[in-house]
Design an enzyme around this catalytic site. Structure first.
Site, PDB file in Angstrom:
ATOM      1  N   CYS A  21       0.532  -0.660   0.088  1.00 27.46           N
ATOM      2  CA  CYS A  21      -0.520   0.220   0.104  1.00 27.46           C
ATOM      3  C   CYS A  21       0.965   1.471   0.120  1.00 27.46           C
ATOM      4  CB  CYS A  21      -0.881  -0.221   1.407  1.00 27.46           C
ATOM      5  SG  CYS A  21       0.156  -0.149   2.801  1.00 27.46           S
ATOM      6  N   CYS A  24       3.688   1.683   2.603  1.00 37.01           N
ATOM      7  CA  CYS A  24       4.817   0.891   2.389  1.00 37.01           C
ATOM      8  C   CYS A  24       5.773   1.767   1.421  1.00 37.01           C
ATOM      9  CB  CYS A  24       4.763   0.140   1.800  1.00 37.01           C
ATOM     10  SG  CYS A  24       3.157  -1.062   2.551  1.00 37.01           S
ATOM     11  N   ASP A 473       7.925  27.072 -34.203  1.00 35.73           N
ATOM     12  CA  ASP A 473       8.803  26.855 -34.940  1.00 35.73           C
ATOM     13  C   ASP A 473       8.832  26.544 -36.597  1.00 35.73           C
ATOM     14  OD1 ASP A 473      11.579  28.687 -35.820  1.00 35.73           O
ATOM     15  OD2 ASP A 473      11.910  25.737 -36.425  1.00 35.73           O
TER      16      ASP A 473
END
Length: 769
Positions: A21, A24, A473
């Site tokens: 989870c 952790c 550009d």
């Protein structure tokens, strides 16, 4: 006075085992970042950690730190952070031979100067066992057993006719059926909780283990002593089954989210037919593993085969399918002198290719590295989730204890107080919170790689949300960057004028000359041989064609220029040259950079995304205006020198605009870096791509809109996931505490929340289809 902090000089990727989870991953990250000179990011979805560190720390120290937190860790490789991965344009000069792993592998390598102490020790047997999280097949087996036995327990406990028929044997039968569920099926939860407790920490598994242990323990004591008729065996069975099913679905879904990256890794050829001379000097084919291929080697690619590595075509003509690398749907025609990319698929022709890059230096390896780096990072929105997760589990344990006490002190019995406390423990598991960001990021960046869009980091997603202006550009971005012949104005037949000009220009290598010759060839004009060709520096060229001197170039070469030809010169929509003989100009040929066929539609799509497009070019105003009109851009900045592009971006930012810059040349690098979001065309230079936040492997403005759209959609999914995860826990915990949520329903809802988050993230796999 504290010692100075070491600056990170090396980076290591670790495979982490035992995480279940968000708390952790947050705890491992917190533990690592307490080390001096360490910067660590831990990703729950990829089950990896990226750690930057400095001497005197070693990889062994880092692995031991992870193990001390109660998790397993193994190094995936060590790479110097001083040389970040960039993409090289196919066709750029090959650099020095790359450092590779054993036998030229493309993976991370140990650098010279590394010592044995940098190698991580093997994990202790206990840690390895404790944190080897059950793989998908083990989860499936446990889920099947828990579901089958749990269904029987629920049937006995909650279906009155069955319960009455069994009488006094019912509770004992429930106990017998629940024992394997609690001891074997739920073992991953108990094992992880025990190891975390040994390290004075808690995770989702702690909540689950305590919750089902309380329900199971109470029920066992009640059966053995007979002091209560309230049993919770069905809670143990149903909750365990729900959680295992959810974790199995989650594991499968996470694997699907990683499939895009895996498909990139699998793209490369496994072996290659190299050409070597035998004793008699004849060339022979020898098939070798692709890892043994070296720079400069010549190899054969047959029709339908994968091209083994980046290289230059020495011989042959074919069409190459580049879709998996660039996202380009149409095959690309290649012949002698063309560059090809490893991992692409050869079409109908046989090619002989000279290897220019191998191993970790190939385009495919660099793409994979960029995607992996992006997936390892964290979006800013994830930081809040990490901070919450760090205190969430301990807070839930306190809430559960307070819930139990409040129910007891308000006159309720132990049986009545236990149920809401267990429900709080089970409903509050923060799985969805931990998976909200990494699963979406994993899927979004993987899908981007399939489309030829490389998002360099999760923080880029936030940038795309605020962009309101896109500066394009012109050359090589909106246009192809290759001049083509446009208008022809002549005093008589166009083909005659073009024939005369092309005949002279056959002797020139100038881009304008090549455009004129190419246009004549496309029209099927047979060009006569030119004699006495002379280059006229700064003016043009002349030559003898069929005994007559023909000149091509500026007006100064001619004594007489008719008015309508002068008008073509004054229009200035490109570069116009005159062609004539006997001192008189007889034709005006205008050569211009060709607009990409997709540019107009792409600009329209940018507008749909709420973006204002600007065209930036060094060309004159007439040429710039003509291109802008073709593609539908209202804002044009012409006569912009390369060194001024950066200043133009800054000026727009000072006006309050949030600017994305799209370019492909060296002169775009500073502007790309200055922009709030830099986007480099993959056909451009290495410097431009290194300066950019997003690399577009297809030289097509349409990918600009696609990249911004995908980034925004990924960010949108992350926020949806976080809102759901936060909202779910915020609403569900009070309901459980007030006894409004049965523990069985809580278990199912908790498992479903994680699955929904992962499935929502997987929707990104269909983006752009």
């Amino acid at each position: 006075m504290s010692a100075p902090t070491h600056q990170p000089t090396e980076s290591i990727d670790l495979a982490i085992t035992g995480m279940t989870c968000a708390s952790c991953s947050a705890r491992i990250e917190r533990k690592l970042n307490k080390l001096e000179g360490v910067e660590a990011a831990v990703n729950l979805a990829t089950e990896k950690a990226r750690v930057q560190y400095a001497a005197p720390l070693t990889v062994a120290d880092i692995v031991k730190t992870v193990q001390s937190a109660g998790y397993g860790a193994a190094p995936l490789g060590s790479v110097p952070t001083a040389a970040p991965a960039t993409l090289e344009r196919p066709g750029s000069p090959a650099g020095s031979e790359p450092l590779t792993g054993p036998e030229g592998s493309a993976g991370p390598v140990r650098q010279s100067g590394d010592h044995d102490e940098h190698r991580a020790p093997e994990p202790a047997p206990e840690d390895h066992l404790a944190h080897d999280v059950a793989p998908a097949d083990s989860l499936r087996r446990r889920a099947i057993v828990a579901s089958a036995l749990g269904a029987l327990v629920v049937l006995i406990a909650m279906v009155m006719p069955v319960r009455d028929a069994l009488g006094g044997a019912g509770p004992w039968l429930e106990l017998v059926l629940t024992i394997p569920i609690y001891t074997w099926a739920a073992w991953p939860f108990h094992r992880a909780a025990a190891i975390n407790a040994r390290h004075l920490s808690s995770t989702m598994d702690t909540l689950v283990s305590i919750g089902i242990t309380a329900a199971f323990g109470w029920s066992v004591v009640a059966v053995l002593t007979g002091f209560s008729d309230h049993l919770y065996f069905e809670v143990v069975g149903a909750v365990t089954a729900f959680l295992l099913i959810g974790r199995y679905i989650e594991a499968r879904a996470k694997a699907q989210g990683r499939s895009a990256l895996h498909s990139l890794l699998e793209l490369g050829a496994k072996d290659v037919a190299v050409l070597r001379t035998d004793g008699a000097g004849a060339w022979r084919e020898h098939r070798i593993p692709v890892e043994q291929l070296s720079i400069g080697a010549n190899f054969v690619v047959r029709p339908g085969e994968k091209i083994a590595t980046d290289g230059t075509v020495l011989e042959g003509d074919s069409a190459v399918d580049t879709s998996m690398v660039t996202g380009e749907s149409m095959p690309v025609e290649v012949s002698e002198g063309h560059e090809v990319v490893g991992g692409t698929i050869n079409g109908h022709g046989r090619l002989i290719v000279r290897a220019t890059r191998v191993g970790a230096e190939t385009t495919l390896a660099r793409i994979t590295k960029l995607v992996e780096d992006a997936q390892m990072g964290k979006a800013p929105v994830q930081r809040l989730a990490d901070r919450v997760s760090a205190v969430f589990v301990p807070a839930v344990l306190v809430i559960a204890a307070v819930t139990l006490l409040l129910w007891l002190v308000t006159g309720h019995g132990v049986t009545e107080a236990l149920e809401p406390a267990v429900a709080v423990l089970i409903i509050a598991c923060p799985c969805a919170l931990g998976l909200a960001t990494p699963t979406a990021l994993l899927t979004g960046t993987g899908r981007g790689a399939q489309l030829g869009i490389l998002i360099k980091g999760p923080q880029i997603l936030e940038s795309t949300r605020t962009i309101d202006t896109v500066v394009l550009d012109k050359t090589g971005t909106v246009t192809t960057g290759e001049p083509v012949l446009g208008d022809i104005v002549s005093t008589f037949r166009e083909d005659a004028v073009l024939k005369a000009a092309a005949a002279v220009e056959q002797g020139s290598e100038h881009p304008i000359a090549r455009a004129i010759v190419s246009a004549a060839e496309d029209r099927g004009i047979d060009l006569p041989r030119v004699r006495s060709f002379t280059n006229l520096p700064g003016q043009g060229a002349e030559g003898s064609v069929n005994g007559m001197t023909v000149r091509v170039g500026k007006p100064d070469l001619f004594e007489e220029v008719p008015a309508h030809l002068q008008a073509a010169l004054d229009a200035g929509t490109g570069t116009t040259v005159l062609v004539g003989w006997e001192g008189t100009a007889h034709g005006a040929l205008t050569v211009a950079d060709a607009v990409r066929p997709t540019s107009a539609a792409a600009v329209s799509r940018l507008r749909e995304l709420g973006l204002t497009p600007y065209l930036l070019t060094g060309d004159n105003e007439h040429t710039a205006a003509a291109v802008a009109q073709q593609v539908g851009i209202d804002h044009v900045q012409a006569n912009v020198l390369p060194q001024d592009k950066h200043a133009r971006i800054t000026a727009l930012q000072r006006e309050g605009r949030v600017v994305a810059m799209v370019g492909d040349g060296v002169n775009d690098a500073a502007a790309l870096a200055q922009a709030d979001l830099g986007m480099a065309m993959g056909s451009g230079t290495d410097v431009a791509m290194e300066s950019a936040d997003i690399v577009l492997m297809r030289a097509d403005v349409d990918t600009v809109a696609e990249a911004i759209g995908l980034s925004r959609q990924t960010l949108r999914v992350i926020k949806q996931n976080l809102v759901w995860a936060f909202g779910y826990n915020t609403a569900a915990i009070p309901l459980a505490a007030f006894g409004l949520l049965n523990p069985m329903i809580a278990g199912g809802a908790m498992a479903l929340s994680s699955v929904l988050v992962v499935l929502n993230s997987l929707r990104l796999r269909g983006y752009g289809r």
